[in-house]
Design an enzyme around this catalytic site. Structure first.
Site, PDB file in Angstrom:
ATOM      1  NE  ARG A 295     -31.489  25.375  -3.688  1.00  0.00           N
ATOM      2  CZ  ARG A 295     -32.766  25.025  -3.725  1.00  0.00           C
ATOM      3  NH1 ARG A 295     -33.687  25.818  -3.220  1.00  0.00           N
ATOM      4  NH2 ARG A 295     -33.113  23.890  -4.268  1.00  0.00           N
ATOM      5  CE  LYS A 317      -9.022  26.784   3.540  1.00  0.00           C
ATOM      6  NZ  LYS A 317      -7.790  26.034   3.860  1.00  0.00           N
ATOM      7  CD  GLU A 359      -2.647  26.265  13.275  1.00  0.00           C
ATOM      8  OE1 GLU A 359      -2.001  26.826  12.370  1.00  0.00           O
ATOM      9  OE2 GLU A 359      -2.967  25.060  13.228  1.00  0.00           O
ATOM     10  CE  LYS A 401      -7.183  31.611   8.120  1.00  0.00           C
ATOM     11  NZ  LYS A 401      -7.890  30.538   8.747  1.00  0.00           N
ATOM     12  CD  GLU A 411      -5.843  26.710   0.817  1.00  0.00           C
ATOM     13  OE1 GLU A 411      -6.735  26.899   1.658  1.00  0.00           O
ATOM     14  OE2 GLU A 411      -5.033  25.785   0.882  1.00  0.00           O
ATOM     15  NE  ARG A 415      -7.809  30.646   3.312  1.00  0.00           N
ATOM     16  CZ  ARG A 415      -9.079  30.861   3.582  1.00  0.00           C
ATOM     17  NH1 ARG A 415      -9.817  31.543   2.741  1.00  0.00           N
ATOM     18  NH2 ARG A 415      -9.625  30.416   4.682  1.00  0.00           N
ATOM     19  CG  ASN A 419      -1.645  24.456   3.563  1.00  0.00           C
ATOM     20  OD1 ASN A 419      -2.442  23.826   4.247  1.00  0.00           O
ATOM     21  ND2 ASN A 419      -1.994  25.074   2.447  1.00  0.00           N
ATOM     22  CG  HIS A 422      -0.962  22.944   8.937  1.00  0.00           C
ATOM     23  ND1 HIS A 422      -0.225  23.992   9.457  1.00  0.00           N
ATOM     24  CD2 HIS A 422      -2.125  22.924   9.648  1.00  0.00           C
ATOM     25  CE1 HIS A 422      -0.911  24.578  10.412  1.00  0.00           C
ATOM     26  NE2 HIS A 422      -2.070  23.954  10.560  1.00  0.00           N
ATOM     27  CG  HIS A 426      -2.914  18.082   8.046  1.00  0.00           C
ATOM     28  ND1 HIS A 426      -3.099  18.991   7.027  1.00  0.00           N
ATOM     29  CD2 HIS A 426      -3.593  18.591   9.098  1.00  0.00           C
ATOM     30  CE1 HIS A 426      -3.842  19.995   7.449  1.00  0.00           C
ATOM     31  NE2 HIS A 426      -4.163  19.783   8.712  1.00  0.00           N
ATOM     32  CG  HIS A 439      -4.216  20.838  14.638  1.00  0.00           C
ATOM     33  ND1 HIS A 439      -4.072  20.213  13.424  1.00  0.00           N
ATOM     34  CD2 HIS A 439      -4.144  22.169  14.377  1.00  0.00           C
ATOM     35  CE1 HIS A 439      -3.922  21.117  12.472  1.00  0.00           C
ATOM     36  NE2 HIS A 439      -3.963  22.321  13.027  1.00  0.00           N
TER      37      HIS A 439
END
Ligand code: NAD
Length: 539
Positions: A295, A317, A359, A401, A411, A415, A419, A422, A426, A439
């Site tokens: 946990r 994340k 990035e 960041k 987010e 945040r 994107n 992206h 993506h 990427h």
């Protein structure tokens, strides 16, 4: 050298500071007491008579009077570092340690205090409001950060002593420390420099783990793992190695299960620490294992790709893929620290490096035009991993960041700006079957497309969009939209997580360094016919 404790009231600056001073044989100064002493009045009286501006002026004078202080522990009032002149004065001969705690804990600790109210809000609401408002200044000022929410005073004293004794990132020209304030709870540091791993021993004495699991990717060279293991063993802690298949196809729950079983078999328990060593994929998986094993156990990250150093290891994340979608299962879990040794990049293939540079360009467009100018000026040296620029370059990205994550850890708003590039990126990656386009390449093409979209919606100027394209090409990133079916790309974009009510939404710059935010969601709905015409124009 002085040790300066900064942070909101109720985080333990005075109680902890007194004990730290005793342990170090330093003198102890509390700036609020100094203000009261110099004014000959109690703090509430100063507020009554001169208001907050008068108090801040007296506080600045008191801090300036400490210019000659040495071997002192200085506990500052909660608002002291809001004045840049105070920060400059304190930093001249001081290491600044930010103490944090979450709002509920602070509110509980300061109940019944005689300190004047600073807003018209009540108790907990005032604490939350001020913490949010002050986070950027606290973050900028701190050399180190320690979350005291769950620490007793003696434990916090040990934590501060460990930070004070650690090699001093902020003060060494080759090492930089970037605090990440995630709503003050889970605050931690990103330490960047070729001696960043020296911080592992401080981390161990702070976390006191029963054992450490080093989780690394199978494609990560041996050197980083060996280096981490050696440092940990020198700190006298038992280490277990667990390696995971770090191909995207293996970023699945089954890998989480495999690693967790290894940890269990090797005798790790809920008092153990996990350290992820590798690229973004390893960091995401290691973080997810740490969030779920027993946990949840604490973890730290040691990124070894440029993309992970400037992006993936920062922000908490974690996650794994489903067959239908990337990163569809996951959670937010902040690490205890992110330690970045730029020299680990020496073995990284050039194509992987470009993923990180893409990035970094994104960060510049979102928040820092000067970062773009820096990359433009130093493109060749950056591509050659010039040691004299790398730590500064990574730190600049980490600050952007970390700043965005601190504002919006889960987010909900700002945040989403991350994107940029992206939404189409993506879709391109998926439509190319995750082969052919990396990427970084997909994001570069996505940024150029989305910059044109911004231009069409009255955001970026033609000059700004062209200079972005020029920089990406200078870095070796192709910007030409490949010949893929626009209908299929639109269908892919329709699955994007930002979308609402069937409309495709984009994170778009208003200008270089500033994002569009029409409704607080940091994303802009764009009609399908506009997208289709721009995709089909394929310039
Ligand atoms: N959590 C986040 O916020 C976030 C952000 C961006 C990307 N990501 C995730 O990150 C992943 C991509 O990360 P990545 O680009 O770092 O790729 P990666 O982790 O897949 O690493 C790329 C390859 O480089 C190898 N490698 C790692 N370090 C090396 C080194 N120093 N020298 C030589 N080879 C090395 C790896 O073994 C791997 O084969 C994706 O899964 C993506 O979803 C997460």
């Amino acid at each position: 050298m002085n040790l300066v404790l900064i942070g909101f009231r109720g985080t333990g600056k005075t109680a902890v500071g007194r004990e730290v001073a005793k342990a170090l044989g330093f003198s102890f100064v509390d700036t609020d007491c100094l203000v009261a002493e110099r004014a000959g009045r109690l703090i509430p009286e100063i507020f009554d008579k001169f208001g907050e501006p008068g108090f801040r002026e007296l506080e600045a004078q008191a801090i300036a009077s400490l210019a000659g202080a040495d071997h002192s522990v200085i506990a500052c009032g909660g608002g002291a570092v809001l004045n840049p002149a105070n920060v400059a004065a304190l930093k001249r001969n001081g290491l600044l340690v930010l103490l944090t705690a979450d709002a509920d804990e602070i509110s509980h600790r300061i109940q019944g205090s005689q300190r004047p109210r600073l807003t018209s809000l009540d108790g907990l609401a005032e604490v939350k409001h001020l913490l949010r408002e002050r986070a950027p200044q606290y973050q900028q000022a701190a050399d180190h950060v320690l979350d005291t929410t769950r620490l007793s005073v003696p434990e916090a004293v040990q934590g501060v002593l460990a930070l004070a004794r650690a090699p001093n990132p902020g003060k060494s020209p080759s090492t930089v420390s970037v605090p990440v304030l995630v709503g003050t709870r889970d605050a931690h540091e990103i330490v960047i420099g070729n001696s960043a791993l020296d911080r592992l021993s401080a981390l161990i004495s702070q976390a006191q783990p029963s054992a450490v699991a080093i989780v690394s990717g199978t494609g990560v060279p041996k050197a980083p793992v060996a280096c981490v293991k050696k440092t940990l063993e020198a700190a006298g802690v038992r280490c277990v190695l667990a390696s995971l298949d770090d191909r995207e196809a293996s970023k699945r729950l089954s890998t989480v299960e495999k690693i967790s079983s290894t940890l269990l078999e090797q005798g790790l328990d809920r008092h153990s620490l996990l350290i992820g060593v590798g690229g973004g994929l390893t960091c995401d998986l290691a973080g997810f294992v740490a969030a779920t094993f027993m946990r949840g156990i604490p973890h730290a990250l040691i990124p070894t790709t440029l993309l992970a150093m400037v992006d993936a290891a920062i922000g908490g994340k974690t996650g794994v893929n489903l067959s239908q979608a990337k990163n569809a299962i996951g959670c937010f879990k902040q690490p205890l620290a992110v330690l970045i040794r730029p020299a680990f990049l020496d073995t990284l293939p050039p194509r992987e490096l470009l993923n990180g540079f893409a990035e970094a360009v994104k960060h510049g467009v979102i928040a820092d035009p000067e970062l773009l100018a820096f990359m433009d000026r130093h493109a060749e040296k950056l591509l050659a991993l010039d040691e004299s620029l790398l730590a500064e370059f990574i730190a600049r990205n980490a600050r952007i960041k970390a700043g965005i994550v601190s504002l919006d850890p889960s987010e909900q708003g700002p945040r989403k700006a991350l994107n940029f590039g992206h939404t189409l990126g993506h879709a391109l990656e998926a439509e190319a079957g995750f082969k052919g386009l990396s990427h970084g390449e997909a994001v570069a093409i996505g940024m150029v497309f989305e910059a044109r979209l911004s231009q069409r919606l009255g955001g970026l100027s033609a000059v700004e969009a062209a200079s972005l394209e020029h920089l990406l090409e200078k870095l070796g990133l192709s910007t030409r939209l490949p010949a893929l079916d626009s209908g299929k790309l639109l269908a892919r974009m329709a699955f994007d997580k930002k979308n609402e009510a069937g409309t495709i939404r984009f994170a778009l710059p208003q200008a270089i360094g500033r994002m569009m935010d029409p409704d607080g969601s940091y994303s802009v709905p764009v009609p399908v016919h506009v997208l289709r015409s721009l995709l089909e124009a394929r310039p």
